[in-house]
Design a protein around this motif. Sequence first.
Motif, PDB file in Angstrom:
ATOM      1  N   SER A  75       0.859  -1.185   0.000  1.00  0.00           N
ATOM      2  CA  SER A  75       0.000   0.000   0.000  1.00  0.00           C
ATOM      3  C   SER A  75       0.890   1.228   0.000  1.00  0.00           C
ATOM      4  O   SER A  75       2.037   1.184   0.456  1.00  0.00           O
ATOM      5  CB  SER A  75      -0.926   0.028   1.225  1.00  0.00           C
ATOM      6  OG  SER A  75      -0.189   0.321   2.397  1.00  0.00           O
ATOM      7  N   PHE A  76       0.370   2.315  -0.514  1.00  0.00           N
ATOM      8  CA  PHE A  76       1.151   3.550  -0.534  1.00  0.00           C
ATOM      9  C   PHE A  76       1.404   4.049   0.889  1.00  0.00           C
ATOM     10  O   PHE A  76       2.464   4.612   1.182  1.00  0.00           O
ATOM     11  CB  PHE A  76       0.435   4.615  -1.367  1.00  0.00           C
ATOM     12  CG  PHE A  76       0.282   4.215  -2.807  1.00  0.00           C
ATOM     13  CD1 PHE A  76       1.384   4.091  -3.626  1.00  0.00           C
ATOM     14  CD2 PHE A  76      -0.969   3.944  -3.336  1.00  0.00           C
ATOM     15  CE1 PHE A  76       1.257   3.710  -4.955  1.00  0.00           C
ATOM     16  CE2 PHE A  76      -1.113   3.564  -4.659  1.00  0.00           C
ATOM     17  CZ  PHE A  76      -0.009   3.438  -5.482  1.00  0.00           C
ATOM     18  N   GLU A  77       0.435   3.840   1.750  1.00  0.00           N
ATOM     19  CA  GLU A  77       0.597   4.256   3.151  1.00  0.00           C
ATOM     20  C   GLU A  77       1.740   3.490   3.814  1.00  0.00           C
ATOM     21  O   GLU A  77       2.568   4.067   4.523  1.00  0.00           O
ATOM     22  CB  GLU A  77      -0.721   4.021   3.893  1.00  0.00           C
ATOM     23  CG  GLU A  77      -0.737   4.587   5.294  1.00  0.00           C
ATOM     24  CD  GLU A  77      -2.103   4.489   5.948  1.00  0.00           C
ATOM     25  OE1 GLU A  77      -2.286   5.135   6.986  1.00  0.00           O
ATOM     26  OE2 GLU A  77      -2.973   3.761   5.431  1.00  0.00           O
ATOM     27  N   GLN A  78       1.797   2.162   3.568  1.00  0.00           N
ATOM     28  CA  GLN A  78       2.871   1.366   4.154  1.00  0.00           C
ATOM     29  C   GLN A  78       4.219   1.719   3.532  1.00  0.00           C
ATOM     30  O   GLN A  78       5.237   1.783   4.226  1.00  0.00           O
ATOM     31  CB  GLN A  78       2.594  -0.135   3.964  1.00  0.00           C
ATOM     32  CG  GLN A  78       3.641  -1.046   4.610  1.00  0.00           C
ATOM     33  CD  GLN A  78       3.727  -0.864   6.115  1.00  0.00           C
ATOM     34  OE1 GLN A  78       2.729  -0.943   6.826  1.00  0.00           O
ATOM     35  NE2 GLN A  78       4.935  -0.604   6.618  1.00  0.00           N
ATOM     36  N   ASP A  79       4.238   1.962   2.225  1.00  0.00           N
ATOM     37  CA  ASP A  79       5.488   2.381   1.580  1.00  0.00           C
ATOM     38  C   ASP A  79       6.022   3.651   2.238  1.00  0.00           C
ATOM     39  O   ASP A  79       7.231   3.786   2.463  1.00  0.00           O
ATOM     40  CB  ASP A  79       5.266   2.647   0.088  1.00  0.00           C
ATOM     41  CG  ASP A  79       5.045   1.370  -0.721  1.00  0.00           C
ATOM     42  OD1 ASP A  79       5.437   0.285  -0.249  1.00  0.00           O
ATOM     43  OD2 ASP A  79       4.474   1.466  -1.825  1.00  0.00           O
ATOM     44  N   ALA A  80       5.131   4.602   2.534  1.00  0.00           N
ATOM     45  CA  ALA A  80       5.542   5.843   3.184  1.00  0.00           C
ATOM     46  C   ALA A  80       6.140   5.562   4.559  1.00  0.00           C
ATOM     47  O   ALA A  80       7.160   6.150   4.945  1.00  0.00           O
ATOM     48  CB  ALA A  80       4.350   6.795   3.301  1.00  0.00           C
ATOM     49  N   LYS A  81       5.520   4.646   5.294  1.00  0.00           N
ATOM     50  CA  LYS A  81       6.056   4.264   6.611  1.00  0.00           C
ATOM     51  C   LYS A  81       7.428   3.614   6.480  1.00  0.00           C
ATOM     52  O   LYS A  81       8.338   3.852   7.284  1.00  0.00           O
ATOM     53  CB  LYS A  81       5.094   3.314   7.312  1.00  0.00           C
ATOM     54  CG  LYS A  81       3.791   3.950   7.766  1.00  0.00           C
ATOM     55  CD  LYS A  81       2.850   2.905   8.363  1.00  0.00           C
ATOM     56  CE  LYS A  81       1.529   3.521   8.773  1.00  0.00           C
ATOM     57  NZ  LYS A  81       0.566   2.501   9.253  1.00  0.00           N
ATOM     58  N   ASP A  82       7.592   2.780   5.450  1.00  0.00           N
ATOM     59  CA  ASP A  82       8.870   2.088   5.258  1.00  0.00           C
ATOM     60  C   ASP A  82       9.989   3.071   4.924  1.00  0.00           C
ATOM     61  O   ASP A  82      11.094   2.979   5.470  1.00  0.00           O
ATOM     62  CB  ASP A  82       8.744   1.049   4.134  1.00  0.00           C
ATOM     63  CG  ASP A  82       7.841  -0.121   4.491  1.00  0.00           C
ATOM     64  OD1 ASP A  82       7.547  -0.309   5.689  1.00  0.00           O
ATOM     65  OD2 ASP A  82       7.431  -0.847   3.564  1.00  0.00           O
ATOM     66  N   VAL A  83       9.707   4.011   4.030  1.00  0.00           N
ATOM     67  CA  VAL A  83      10.738   4.971   3.626  1.00  0.00           C
ATOM     68  C   VAL A  83      11.155   5.841   4.804  1.00  0.00           C
ATOM     69  O   VAL A  83      12.353   6.058   5.052  1.00  0.00           O
ATOM     70  CB  VAL A  83      10.251   5.840   2.448  1.00  0.00           C
ATOM     71  CG1 VAL A  83      11.262   6.958   2.145  1.00  0.00           C
ATOM     72  CG2 VAL A  83      10.034   4.984   1.200  1.00  0.00           C
ATOM     73  N   THR A  84      10.187   6.337   5.558  1.00  0.00           N
ATOM     74  CA  THR A  84      10.530   7.208   6.692  1.00  0.00           C
ATOM     75  C   THR A  84      11.228   6.425   7.801  1.00  0.00           C
ATOM     76  O   THR A  84      12.141   6.949   8.449  1.00  0.00           O
ATOM     77  CB  THR A  84       9.283   7.924   7.242  1.00  0.00           C
ATOM     78  OG1 THR A  84       8.260   6.964   7.534  1.00  0.00           O
ATOM     79  CG2 THR A  84       8.745   8.916   6.231  1.00  0.00           C
ATOM     80  N   ALA A  85      10.851   5.168   7.995  1.00  0.00           N
ATOM     81  CA  ALA A  85      11.534   4.333   8.992  1.00  0.00           C
ATOM     82  C   ALA A  85      12.980   4.081   8.576  1.00  0.00           C
ATOM     83  O   ALA A  85      13.894   4.097   9.413  1.00  0.00           O
ATOM     84  CB  ALA A  85      10.792   3.014   9.181  1.00  0.00           C
ATOM     85  N   LEU A  86      13.204   3.839   7.281  1.00  0.00           N
ATOM     86  CA  LEU A  86      14.577   3.657   6.784  1.00  0.00           C
ATOM     87  C   LEU A  86      15.414   4.895   7.079  1.00  0.00           C
ATOM     88  O   LEU A  86      16.543   4.800   7.579  1.00  0.00           O
ATOM     89  CB  LEU A  86      14.557   3.386   5.282  1.00  0.00           C
ATOM     90  CG  LEU A  86      15.930   3.394   4.596  1.00  0.00           C
ATOM     91  CD1 LEU A  86      16.725   2.151   4.962  1.00  0.00           C
ATOM     92  CD2 LEU A  86      15.801   3.508   3.089  1.00  0.00           C
TER      93      LEU A  86
END
Length: 260
Positions: A75-86
Motif C-alpha cells: 500500500s502507498f501508506e505502508q510504503d511511506a512508513k517504510d521509507v521514513t523508517a529507513l
Amino acid sequence: MEKYKKAGHEKVNGINMYYEIYGEGEIPLVMIHGGGSTIQSTFGRLIPFLAKSGQVIAVELQAHGRTSDRDQAESFEQDAKDVTALLNQLKITKANFLGFSNGGTTTLHIAAHHPAMANKIIVISANYQREGLIDGFYNGFGDATIDHMPEPLKTAFLAVNPDQNALQTMFEKDKQRMLDFTDLSDDDVKGITSDTLLMVADKDVIKSEHVVKMSRLIANAQLVILPGMHGAMIGENLNPDVSDKTIEITAHLVETFLNK
C-alpha cells in the motif's frame, strides 16, 4: 549510471530494505521509483545529473528489486512508513523527496502523514485519487498477467534479483495495489505544507487537469507540464530514445526548485 558511494540493506518494518547513496550534501534527496521498477529502471539516467549537486538516496520498496517482501499487501501508506523508517535508521530527520508515478503517490503520503520528515517534495506523473488516471486505464487491468508486463521492466528486475518467483510476486502485489487504490482526500493534500514541485507530461497516464487541481490544493506548489509520455522526462527505461538533454532539463528544474 553513476557509481554509488554506499549501498546496503536495513531491516525496516519486517522487510530488508535496499538503498543506494550518491553524492554529498546536507539535506538528501530521497528518490522513490515507480511501480514494477527498480532504482536503475526508473532513475538510472537521472541520478547522475542530480548527484552532481547534492546527496541522493535511492530506495527500493517492498518486493521490488533487492528489497524483500512481507506477508501483507502493498500500500502507498505502508510504503511511506517504510521509507521514513529507513531514514530514521540512517539517522536522517529531514529530507527532500522525489517520487515518480507510484513513487510520487508514496511521496504525497509522506508529505501528508509524515510532515516533519518532508522538507521539499517533487512529484512526477502521479495521482492522489483514482480519478486522476486517464479514462480507460483500468479496462482489463484485473485480468492482466505478467505476460503484459513490459519486457524492459522484467529485464531490469531480474538483473538485480534473478528470482522469477520474486518477479511474479512483485507483479501481483503492484497490480493489486492499483486495483485497491485508496484515495487521499482533498483535505489530506490541502494539508501538505512542504514546498512542492508537481511535474507531468502532456501525454501522460495521469490527467494534466488532476495535477493542476493538486497544484491549487497545495499552498506552496509549483506546476510544470512538459511534452512527452509517462516517464520520458526522467529517461525511465521504457523511454530509451529520450535524449540526455531532455533529462538534463528535468534535473535543472528539480535543482532550481531545491536550491531556491
